[in-house]
Motif scaffolding. Sequence first.
Motif, PDB file in Angstrom:
ATOM      1  N   ALA A 197      -3.766  -4.193  -3.988  1.00 60.54           N
ATOM      2  CA  ALA A 197      -2.223  -4.695  -3.816  1.00 60.54           C
ATOM      3  C   ALA A 197      -1.572  -3.304  -5.124  1.00 60.54           C
ATOM      4  O   ALA A 197      -0.217  -3.139  -4.487  1.00 60.54           O
ATOM      5  CB  ALA A 197      -2.181  -5.551  -4.942  1.00 60.54           C
ATOM      6  N   GLU A 198      -1.782  -1.944  -5.165  1.00 57.79           N
ATOM      7  CA  GLU A 198      -1.910  -1.250  -6.115  1.00 57.79           C
ATOM      8  C   GLU A 198      -1.255  -0.204  -5.673  1.00 57.79           C
ATOM      9  O   GLU A 198      -1.332   1.251  -5.922  1.00 57.79           O
ATOM     10  CB  GLU A 198      -2.815  -0.709  -8.037  1.00 57.79           C
ATOM     11  N   LYS A 199      -2.144  -0.250  -4.245  1.00 61.94           N
ATOM     12  CA  LYS A 199      -2.236   0.956  -2.752  1.00 61.94           C
ATOM     13  C   LYS A 199      -1.055   0.677  -2.527  1.00 61.94           C
ATOM     14  O   LYS A 199      -0.024   1.365  -1.720  1.00 61.94           O
ATOM     15  CB  LYS A 199      -3.775   1.359  -2.587  1.00 61.94           C
ATOM     16  N   LEU A 200      -1.578  -0.367  -1.033  1.00 56.40           N
ATOM     17  CA  LEU A 200      -0.643  -0.871  -0.089  1.00 56.40           C
ATOM     18  C   LEU A 200      -0.788  -2.486  -0.221  1.00 56.40           C
ATOM     19  O   LEU A 200      -2.021  -2.506   0.314  1.00 56.40           O
ATOM     20  CB  LEU A 200      -1.347   0.632   1.170  1.00 56.40           C
ATOM     21  N   ALA A 201       0.535  -2.917  -0.132  1.00 56.50           N
ATOM     22  CA  ALA A 201      -0.058  -4.500  -0.052  1.00 56.50           C
ATOM     23  C   ALA A 201       0.003  -4.891   1.617  1.00 56.50           C
ATOM     24  O   ALA A 201      -0.806  -4.887   2.526  1.00 56.50           O
ATOM     25  CB  ALA A 201       1.354  -5.619  -0.139  1.00 56.50           C
ATOM     26  N   HIS A 202       0.751  -4.212   2.341  1.00 55.29           N
ATOM     27  CA  HIS A 202       1.014  -4.566   3.419  1.00 55.29           C
ATOM     28  C   HIS A 202       1.875  -2.730   4.791  1.00 55.29           C
ATOM     29  O   HIS A 202       3.014  -1.935   4.252  1.00 55.29           O
ATOM     30  CB  HIS A 202       1.354  -5.478   3.820  1.00 55.29           C
ATOM     31  N   CYS A 203       1.391  -2.749   5.782  1.00 55.00           N
ATOM     32  CA  CYS A 203       2.537  -1.525   6.196  1.00 55.00           C
ATOM     33  C   CYS A 203       1.928  -2.278   7.614  1.00 55.00           C
ATOM     34  O   CYS A 203       1.504  -2.947   8.676  1.00 55.00           O
ATOM     35  CB  CYS A 203       1.670  -0.449   6.593  1.00 55.00           C
TER      36      CYS A 203
ATOM     37  N   THR B  42       0.259  -8.429  10.830  1.00 52.84           N
ATOM     38  CA  THR B  42      -0.888  -8.427  12.050  1.00 52.84           C
ATOM     39  C   THR B  42      -2.001  -7.030  10.783  1.00 52.84           C
ATOM     40  O   THR B  42      -1.097  -6.130  10.645  1.00 52.84           O
ATOM     41  CB  THR B  42      -0.855  -7.373  12.716  1.00 52.84           C
ATOM     42  N   GLY B  43      -2.642  -7.742  10.824  1.00 48.57           N
ATOM     43  CA  GLY B  43      -3.061  -6.828   9.759  1.00 48.57           C
ATOM     44  C   GLY B  43      -3.397  -6.567   8.581  1.00 48.57           C
ATOM     45  O   GLY B  43      -3.692  -5.507   7.944  1.00 48.57           O
ATOM     46  N   ASN B  44      -2.730  -7.245   7.657  1.00 46.13           N
ATOM     47  CA  ASN B  44      -2.537  -7.528   6.001  1.00 46.13           C
ATOM     48  C   ASN B  44      -3.183  -6.115   5.774  1.00 46.13           C
ATOM     49  O   ASN B  44      -4.253  -6.629   5.312  1.00 46.13           O
ATOM     50  CB  ASN B  44      -1.951  -8.573   6.071  1.00 46.13           C
ATOM     51  N   ALA B  45      -3.008  -5.820   4.739  1.00 44.58           N
ATOM     52  CA  ALA B  45      -4.154  -5.099   3.850  1.00 44.58           C
ATOM     53  C   ALA B  45      -5.105  -5.337   2.829  1.00 44.58           C
ATOM     54  O   ALA B  45      -6.026  -5.076   2.889  1.00 44.58           O
ATOM     55  CB  ALA B  45      -3.459  -3.503   3.052  1.00 44.58           C
TER      56      ALA B  45
ATOM     57  N   GLU C  66     -14.664  -7.936   0.583  1.00 46.20           N
ATOM     58  CA  GLU C  66     -15.209  -7.644  -0.696  1.00 46.20           C
ATOM     59  C   GLU C  66     -15.913  -9.058  -0.168  1.00 46.20           C
ATOM     60  O   GLU C  66     -16.780  -9.404  -0.637  1.00 46.20           O
ATOM     61  CB  GLU C  66     -14.519  -8.094  -1.638  1.00 46.20           C
ATOM     62  N   THR C  67     -15.391  -9.846   0.643  1.00 46.19           N
ATOM     63  CA  THR C  67     -15.734 -10.900   0.504  1.00 46.19           C
ATOM     64  C   THR C  67     -17.212 -11.394   1.091  1.00 46.19           C
ATOM     65  O   THR C  67     -17.995 -12.038   1.403  1.00 46.19           O
ATOM     66  CB  THR C  67     -14.659 -11.514   2.099  1.00 46.19           C
ATOM     67  N   LEU C  68     -17.523 -10.094   2.335  1.00 45.85           N
ATOM     68  CA  LEU C  68     -18.424  -9.765   3.487  1.00 45.85           C
ATOM     69  C   LEU C  68     -19.438  -9.023   1.813  1.00 45.85           C
ATOM     70  O   LEU C  68     -20.554  -9.156   2.040  1.00 45.85           O
ATOM     71  CB  LEU C  68     -17.969  -8.314   4.260  1.00 45.85           C
ATOM     72  N   ASN C  69     -18.757  -8.736   1.494  1.00 44.61           N
ATOM     73  CA  ASN C  69     -19.881  -8.131  -0.038  1.00 44.61           C
ATOM     74  C   ASN C  69     -20.827  -9.057  -0.849  1.00 44.61           C
ATOM     75  O   ASN C  69     -21.772  -8.582  -0.894  1.00 44.61           O
ATOM     76  CB  ASN C  69     -19.815  -7.085  -0.936  1.00 44.61           C
TER      77      ASN C  69
ATOM     78  N   ASN D   3     -11.001 -11.328  -6.937  1.00 39.75           N
ATOM     79  CA  ASN D   3      -9.331 -11.356  -8.024  1.00 39.75           C
ATOM     80  C   ASN D   3      -8.830  -9.492  -7.672  1.00 39.75           C
ATOM     81  O   ASN D   3      -8.446  -8.736  -7.510  1.00 39.75           O
ATOM     82  CB  ASN D   3      -9.298 -11.556  -8.842  1.00 39.75           C
ATOM     83  N   GLY D   4     -10.689  -9.148  -8.557  1.00 39.02           N
ATOM     84  CA  GLY D   4     -10.789  -7.480  -7.833  1.00 39.02           C
ATOM     85  C   GLY D   4     -10.169  -6.982  -6.561  1.00 39.02           C
ATOM     86  O   GLY D   4      -9.507  -5.485  -6.922  1.00 39.02           O
ATOM     87  N   ALA D   5     -10.445  -7.231  -6.078  1.00 30.85           N
ATOM     88  CA  ALA D   5     -10.641  -6.136  -4.414  1.00 30.85           C
ATOM     89  C   ALA D   5      -9.172  -6.113  -4.289  1.00 30.85           C
ATOM     90  O   ALA D   5      -8.107  -5.715  -3.657  1.00 30.85           O
ATOM     91  CB  ALA D   5     -10.966  -6.674  -3.535  1.00 30.85           C
ATOM     92  N   LEU D   6      -8.035  -7.899  -4.194  1.00 28.17           N
ATOM     93  CA  LEU D   6      -6.787  -7.567  -4.447  1.00 28.17           C
ATOM     94  C   LEU D   6      -6.053  -6.874  -5.208  1.00 28.17           C
ATOM     95  O   LEU D   6      -5.164  -6.677  -4.736  1.00 28.17           O
ATOM     96  CB  LEU D   6      -6.888  -9.316  -4.414  1.00 28.17           C
ATOM     97  N   ARG D   7      -6.364  -7.017  -6.551  1.00 25.35           N
ATOM     98  CA  ARG D   7      -5.480  -6.263  -7.466  1.00 25.35           C
ATOM     99  C   ARG D   7      -5.557  -4.768  -7.155  1.00 25.35           C
ATOM    100  O   ARG D   7      -5.275  -4.241  -7.183  1.00 25.35           O
ATOM    101  CB  ARG D   7      -6.210  -6.705  -8.790  1.00 25.35           C
TER     102      ARG D   7
END
Length: 446
Positions: free
Chosen positions: A75-81, A322-325, A333-336, A68-72
């Motif tokens: 999301a505050e920086k960039l969702a997708h480009c 593709t490559g959604n941020a 974070e899953t790998l962490n 949740n924390g990683a997602l939040r």
Amino acid sequence: MSVKDLQRRDLARIWHPCSQMKDYEAHPPFVVDRGEGVWLYDVEGRRCLDAVSSWWVNLFGHNNDRLNGALRRQAEKLAHCIFSDFSHGPAIELAERIVTLAPPGLERVFFADNGSAAVEVALKMSFQYHRLRGDAGRKTFLSFSDGYHGETLGALAVGGLGLYGAVFSPLMMETLKVPSPDCFRCPYGRKREACDVPCFEAMERCLAERGREICAVIVEPLLQGAAGMKVYPPAYLAKLRRACDEAGAHLIADEIAVGMGRSGTFFACEQAAVTPDFLLVSKGITGGYLPLSLVVTTEEVYRAFYGDYNEGRAFLHSHSYTGNALACAVACETLNLFDEGILEVNRVRGAFIEEAVRSRFEGHRHVGEIRRLGMVTAVELVEGPGGKAFDRSCRVGHSVYRRALERGVLLRPLGDVLYFMPPYVISDEEVLFMAGRAGEALEATL
Ligand code: PMP
């Protein structure tokens, strides 16, 4: 809003996947309000234990604080480009880290957004690679007659399960199929644990006779998920790698279901010390949070596509997401979370799950085999001795599923194969609840 109201609105508008919608009239959907660890809750507090990790995607529980924390934060920086000419930190970090975890020799990462899309990418890359090398005679693929690789038309064409593909066969490219290893009903009378895989003979023959027409062989390493959690020995994969090399065909390891630790090792290919030409990763890569997939390949494949723009060698495949941020940040974070010794913990947990399942199911007259690979334990139900299967129309597995759900466990069997593939965070107490309630459901059915 009550559960009944939500169900009524759902049924008025939604067409659910992998479902006969008429069934929903007798059994309306469980409308989930929130998740917590291995549990899913509805708005009225009814809960069920997610024993299938929500179609095999969830690794570290629902509503995980770290994810949740990683997602939040992301999301505050960039969702997708856009991912063509543009890139971002989470994708770069993820690509670097997956290469260090993949079998040696896999060095390039192509992004897609779901498992079937990764399969399409690998098939197209393999086909184009051979063309670029001047080997235009390779136009087909070889796979198992009961393999599963997703449900887009290309993925269905290399799959073998008629349940999903038969109706679409007039639309599909022709591919080659060989029978998969069948350790439960082994025609050679071998035992899975000590087996020199005589069943490889069919694959060997096909590669020897048709090898020059084949772009790639695609398999699910060690565990054929949708075919009924069928487990086969690493020796088969090792032989397959050698035979592909001799035939000049690629090996595509579809680890979409079995990767990310499900097999007991991070990737199943490790158990056979095999490096495929393409490794497909999805599902658990984001811990079950967001759709994402990766096709990891060799420098050699990458180089074949490399050249001046006007040579037309580029791999022109793209999906908008593709490559959604967000997905890449959650994947990092899953790998962490894996860095915290989870594979070692899972060794004990996997064995505990098997033991709990055995204590409830072993000896029942309708249990044909109990098998396990890592964090997946399966129970194959049979009508009688000798592995005689039930008539599919009896929907025995489905009846067990309904009864288990009434008792608070989400199983969703594959035909008459019940399986237990919970998130890695399941506690001992929850394992006992899961196996106990599933056992009661079997008793109530048969
Ligand atoms: N390959 C395998 C081995 C799978 O198990 C699945 C999904 N169950 C897929 C491919 C397809 O993935 P998706 O559902 O994300 O398209």
